[in-house]
Every structure is written in C-alpha cells, then in structure tokens.
Design a protein around this motif. Structure first.
Motif, mmCIF file in Angstrom:
data_model
loop_
_atom_site.group_PDB
_atom_site.id
_atom_site.type_symbol
_atom_site.label_atom_id
_atom_site.label_comp_id
_atom_site.label_asym_id
_atom_site.label_seq_id
_atom_site.Cartn_x
_atom_site.Cartn_y
_atom_site.Cartn_z
ATOM 1 N N MET A 159 18.634 -6.806 -31.467
ATOM 2 C CA MET A 159 17.935 -6.414 -32.670
ATOM 3 C C MET A 159 17.055 -5.213 -32.348
ATOM 4 O O MET A 159 16.275 -5.232 -31.431
ATOM 5 C CB MET A 159 17.093 -7.597 -33.161
ATOM 6 N N SER A 160 17.163 -4.147 -33.146
ATOM 7 C CA SER A 160 16.328 -2.979 -32.907
ATOM 8 C C SER A 160 14.942 -3.215 -33.486
ATOM 9 O O SER A 160 14.745 -4.080 -34.330
ATOM 10 C CB SER A 160 16.958 -1.739 -33.553
ATOM 11 N N ASP A 161 13.975 -2.386 -33.038
ATOM 12 C CA ASP A 161 12.612 -2.595 -33.515
ATOM 13 C C ASP A 161 12.466 -2.284 -34.999
ATOM 14 O O ASP A 161 11.496 -2.674 -35.620
ATOM 15 C CB ASP A 161 11.596 -1.826 -32.683
ATOM 16 N N THR A 162 13.414 -1.564 -35.607
ATOM 17 C CA THR A 162 13.328 -1.296 -37.037
ATOM 18 C C THR A 162 13.694 -2.525 -37.858
ATOM 19 O O THR A 162 13.413 -2.586 -39.040
ATOM 20 C CB THR A 162 14.239 -0.124 -37.443
ATOM 21 N N GLN A 163 14.313 -3.537 -37.243
ATOM 22 C CA GLN A 163 14.658 -4.767 -37.936
ATOM 23 C C GLN A 163 13.583 -5.842 -37.758
ATOM 24 O O GLN A 163 13.618 -6.853 -38.438
ATOM 25 C CB GLN A 163 16.003 -5.299 -37.438
ATOM 26 N N ILE A 164 12.650 -5.606 -36.881
ATOM 27 C CA ILE A 164 11.568 -6.563 -36.648
ATOM 28 C C ILE A 164 10.512 -6.342 -37.717
ATOM 29 O O ILE A 164 10.058 -5.225 -37.941
ATOM 30 C CB ILE A 164 10.963 -6.380 -35.246
ATOM 31 N N LEU A 165 10.115 -7.410 -38.389
ATOM 32 C CA LEU A 165 9.132 -7.314 -39.452
ATOM 33 C C LEU A 165 7.748 -7.705 -38.954
ATOM 34 O O LEU A 165 7.612 -8.447 -37.989
ATOM 35 C CB LEU A 165 9.532 -8.223 -40.619
ATOM 36 N N TYR A 215 6.553 -6.499 -33.717
ATOM 37 C CA TYR A 215 6.453 -5.384 -34.664
ATOM 38 C C TYR A 215 5.416 -4.371 -34.203
ATOM 39 O O TYR A 215 5.657 -3.167 -34.211
ATOM 40 C CB TYR A 215 6.097 -5.911 -36.059
#
Length: 133
Positions: A1-7, A79
């Motif tokens: 999972m990339s950091d742009t998908q981490i909320l 995040y």
C-alpha cells in the motif's frame, strides 16, 4: 500500500460529527451553550462552564492569536509519518476557547490567524490556522 492510500486517523467522538458537518458546509461552527453562552472546543456532551446538557452548533468568529507552535518530527500514525515534519500550534480563539490546529502555511507565536474547519483525506473535519491577511 502506498502512502497516498493511507488515511489519517479516523477515530472521533460521535459529538464531533458537528465539526465535520460544518466543514462540509464551508462554515466555522462550534458548540455554544444556550444557558451561559460559552463557546466549546473540543466538541463535548455538556457545557464545560455550567454543565448545561444542550449545546447548539453556531457559526462563530474564525479569528484568533497563535500562542505557541511546534514541529512534529515523529508520529506513530502512518499517515503523518509520510508527511513529517508537521507543524501544529495552540490558538487562542477570539470567541473564547484554546485549540490545537494544523499550521500548513507557517505562523509565529503572537501572530493573528484565521481558522477554518477543513475535511482531511478521510473526510473528517480538522482545525487549520493560517496567518490572517
């Protein structure tokens, strides 16, 4: 999972949903006690001054003074780890309470700021302070 998908962390109290609703409307609204007039922040179930159990959401002054700042260089939240360093500050709102706010555009202690409720990447309201024009 990339950091742009981490909320960002999503855990908020059920009472704080009023902040998200205000942010969705583009308003700066906080709880105000109809009994004593005290503006509440953070959101709560009873007035912190007189313990009245009904608090109304009202548009309040969105200005204040930045009293202190800090820069976070560590976080346990994935995040924020991907976005460090992260600046936050303590703001004395002109309508009464003190609040911790995100500082995306700098700001120095004793500087006037304008606050806003903005939706974070998870769709939850966060308090943001920017230098006043």
């Amino acid at each position: 999972m990339s950091d742009t998908q981490i909320l960002p962390p999503g855990a908020r109290s059920a009472t704080a949903i009023g902040l998200t609703e205000a942010a969705q409307r583009g308003e700066f609204a906080l709880q105000v006690c109809p009994s004593c007039g005290t503006v509440q922040y953070p959101a709560r179930d009873v007035c912190g001054h007189c313990l009245h159990t009904t608090l109304n959401w009202k548009t309040v002054a969105d200005t204040g003074v930045l009293r202190a700042t800090t820069t976070l260089h560590h976080s346990n939240e994935p995040y924020f780890q991907a976005r460090l360093p992260w600046r936050i500050g303590t703001v004395q709102l002109d309508c009464g309470p003190f609040a911790i706010a995100h500082l995306p555009e700098g700001g120095q202690a004793d500087e006037n700021v304008r606050l806003s409720l903005e939706l974070d990447a998870g769709g939850v309201a966060v308090l943001v302070a920017r230098p006043a024009p």
